[in-house]
Design an enzyme around this catalytic site. Structure first.
Site, PDB file in Angstrom:
ATOM      1  N   GLU A  60      -4.731  -8.876  -0.410  1.00 31.53           N
ATOM      2  CA  GLU A  60      -5.570  -8.624   0.775  1.00 31.53           C
ATOM      3  C   GLU A  60      -7.019  -8.559   0.317  1.00 31.53           C
ATOM      4  O   GLU A  60      -7.367  -7.722  -0.524  1.00 31.53           O
ATOM      5  CB  GLU A  60      -5.166  -7.316   1.478  1.00 31.53           C
ATOM      6  CG  GLU A  60      -3.803  -7.398   2.134  1.00 31.53           C
ATOM      7  CD  GLU A  60      -3.440  -6.187   2.993  1.00 31.53           C
ATOM      8  OE1 GLU A  60      -4.353  -5.521   3.523  1.00 31.53           O
ATOM      9  OE2 GLU A  60      -2.228  -5.917   3.129  1.00 31.53           O
TER      10      GLU A  60
ATOM     11  N   GLU B 285       0.852  -1.203   0.000  1.00 37.84           N
ATOM     12  CA  GLU B 285       0.000   0.000   0.000  1.00 37.84           C
ATOM     13  C   GLU B 285       0.885   1.249   0.000  1.00 37.84           C
ATOM     14  O   GLU B 285       0.779   2.120   0.877  1.00 37.84           O
ATOM     15  CB  GLU B 285      -0.984  -0.017   1.177  1.00 37.84           C
ATOM     16  CG  GLU B 285      -1.936  -1.193   1.093  1.00 37.84           C
ATOM     17  CD  GLU B 285      -3.148  -1.134   2.015  1.00 37.84           C
ATOM     18  OE1 GLU B 285      -3.184  -0.270   2.901  1.00 37.84           O
ATOM     19  OE2 GLU B 285      -4.077  -1.953   1.819  1.00 37.84           O
TER      20      GLU B 285
HETATM   21  O1  AHR Z   1      -5.055  -6.199   6.906  1.00 41.90           O
HETATM   22  C1  AHR Z   1      -4.996  -5.052   7.682  1.00 41.90           C
HETATM   23  C2  AHR Z   1      -4.349  -3.868   6.960  1.00 41.90           C
HETATM   24  O2  AHR Z   1      -5.148  -3.474   5.893  1.00 41.90           O
HETATM   25  C3  AHR Z   1      -3.009  -4.142   6.320  1.00 41.90           C
HETATM   26  O3  AHR Z   1      -1.959  -4.011   7.214  1.00 41.90           O
HETATM   27  C4  AHR Z   1      -2.923  -3.063   5.277  1.00 41.90           C
HETATM   28  O4  AHR Z   1      -2.131  -3.451   4.176  1.00 41.90           O
HETATM   29  C5  AHR Z   1      -4.379  -2.812   4.911  1.00 41.90           C
HETATM   30  O5  AHR Z   1      -4.674  -1.471   4.923  1.00 41.90           O
END
Ligand code: AHR
Length: 537
Positions: A336, A203
């Site tokens: 994610e 990110e």
């Molecule tokens: O999964 C939780 C958080 O969500 C992670 O650390 C980040 O990459 C995302 O914003």
């Protein structure tokens, strides 16, 4: 934004057409719903890595979830919770991403190597003190015990590129050949680990550095250029966009292409969380979230509708990526994904962003995995966020309590898809209409995916209607269904979940499968995920 809205409307219109019943009546003449599987139309091989995982140094994920310590009374293998290892083995977990997440861009891998007494205490990105007891070797050992590949995320925000390639050296350089190899051997592992997958930041538009796309691309080039490979072709993952933000994809890939670097990357990371259940009332990150367990029918439907956005997200980023990477050398890595609810259902108050998955999350898992299958040509890997004790968990653990959630059961039911050929499958079913804060909204009535391996066909289906079972005629073009068996995950209560006192409220049950004349008529229970394992003749 407009593109995404257009796709969404298109999807809803498709549901609306099916709602007329015209297609199902024409094709089956009987059942209100119809599934046609087309084995001649292969989409691509379903990468087993689509069933990947993600664990981060956050709340109770590592400490208490995965790592209990060697001297713990909780059954463990060298400090790693045995129940976690066993559960991961049982679903053939193919790959695990670590150490973050946002944590990765504050992490110095050197703090987590060496003798336990030498480990450095640090401030954890998510709050509190990071003991660093679980470091690179503990993680790689956990992967080995599970039989999973490791996927390491590097720190681009707060460490130089040198630390990155020395981490690669530590993991991969031949025994005795480098300082890194000596450090590794000192901890009892002289042989290289051969870590192939490396995320270059996380990110990077946000917690990973607040970079612009062009700034990040220049960092990516510094990190990924000339990294020693030790005979192992490394697969770099570019830090990619959040949900629909195609501008990031366009600009990062253009900046890489302008310097001839597109072929250096194997994947583009995509993150998408299903969080806004406000039915259009707000886009505020905190206000849009709702409770994980106490939800109403509108919030049930909204989770399905918002979760379905994964499909246009995949399509849109793929289309934009082609502008700089016309041959699609770079595949999508959805590293994610999952539901993200408001706080309040943590199994332990210490566990940041831990929530209780219910049957609703099982359906979200099924519909998301089905989307990945339908785009098997585009998605090389996906990592559920997160495996244990945070967000869309497959497992919850606190001290000696351990439970498998409904999400876990879906991963297990869907396993037969891993490595099989995804094939085009047409679903036609009456759509669903619901009241969305005074306006009528629609949702598809039945969706899923199919894959084939030899004569074995796996068909997975989600019925999102909370009360309506759907009789469905299933045909396979050019083949007949000879026999089969099935499993269904459902419950009369859409809020049903498994917790430390009630371990098995939501669990798969056998589903009867009785083909006749080469076809199958199947009842799909309300609020269900079904897997059918069919033998073709
Ligand atoms: O999964 C939780 C958080 O969500 C992670 O650390 C980040 O990459 C995302 O914003």
């Amino acid at each position: 934004m407009l593109t995404n809205r257009r796709d969404f409307v298109k999807a809803l219109t498709a549901g609306g057409l099916a709602a007329s019943g015209l297609r199902s009546q024409t094709v089956s003449g009987q059942s209100p719903a119809h599934i046609e599987v087309l084995p001649g139309e292969s989409i691509g091989t379903i990468s087993p890595e689509i069933y990947g995982h993600f664990i981060e140094h956050l709340g109770g994920v590592i400490y208490d979830g995965v790592w209990v310590g060697e001297n713990s009374k909780i059954p463990n293998e060298g400090g790693i919770r045995k129940a976690y290892i066993d559960a991961m083995k049982s679903i053939h977990a193919p790959i695990v991403r670590w150490p973050g997440g946002c944590f990765a861009d504050s992490y110095d891998w050197r703090d987590g190597i060496g003798k336990p007494a030498e480990r450095k205490l640090r401030t954890n990105f998510w709050g509190g003190t990071e003991p660093n007891a679980f470091g690179t070797q503990e993680f790689l050992r956990s992967c080995h015990l599970i039989g999973a590949k490791p996927y390491l995320a590097s720190n681009v925000r707060s460490l130089p590129a040198r630390d990155f390639y020395q981490w690669v050296e530590y993991c991969n350089s031949p025994a005795g050949s480098t300082e890194g190899a000596k450090q590794r051997a000192a901890q009892g592992h002289p042989e290289p680990y051969g870590v192939k997958w490396w995320g270059v930041g996380n990110e990077s538009w946000g917690c990973g550095g607040n970079f612009t796309a062009e700034e990040y691309a220049s960092q990516y080039r510094r990190f990924a250029a000339w990294v020693p490979e030790y005979g192992e072709k490394l697969s770099f993952v570019v830090s990619g966009p959040n949900d629909h933000e195609v501008d990031w994809t366009r600009r990062v890939l253009k900046a890489l292409a302008d310097r001839g670097q597109v072929n250096s990357a194997a994947g583009l990371s995509v993150h998408y969380y299903t969080w806004n259940l406000s039915a259009g009332a707000t886009t505020n990150w905190d206000l849009g979230k709702r409770d994980a367990v106490k939800f109403n029918e509108l919030e049930w439907y909204e989770l399905m509708a918002q979760g379905s956005e994964m499909e246009p997200i995949i399509r849109d980023h793929w289309a934009v990526a082609a502008e700089s990477d016309p041959h699609h050398h770079i595949k999508l890595v959805v590293d994610e994904w999952g539901a993200w609810y408001r706080p309040g259902t943590e199994v332990n108050p210490r566990f940041t962003i831990c929530q209780m998955p219910t049957l609703r999350d099982a359906l979200l898992s099924g519909l998301t995995l089905d989307i990945f299958h339908r785009h098997a040509d585009k998605v090389a890997m996906a990592n559920v966020a997160q495996t244990i004790n945070a967000l869309h968990s497959l497992m919850l653990a606190s001290e000696d309590n351990f439970v498998l959630t409904p999400v876990y059961h879906v991963f297990k039911m869907y396993m037969a898809h891993m490595g099989a050929q995804s094939i085009r499958t047409e679903f036609s079913a009456p759509g669903i209409t619901y009241d969305r804060n005074g306006k009528s909204a629609s949702l598809w009535g039945l969706r899923g995916s199919a894959s084939i391996s030899g004569k074995d066909l796996t068909l997975t289906v989600v019925n999102p209607h909370p009360t309506r079972a759907l009789e469905t005629e299933i045909v396979v073009r050019g083949a007949s269904i000879a026999s089969g068996r099935g499993q269904v995950l459902t419950n009369t209560d859409i809020h049903a979940h498994n917790d430390f006192r009630n371990l098995d409220v939501v669990h798969p049950e056998p589903a009867g499968v009785t083909p006749s004349g080469g076809k199958l008529v199947q009842q799909f229970a309300p609020a269900s995920v079904t897997a059918l394992y069919l033998k073709l003749a």
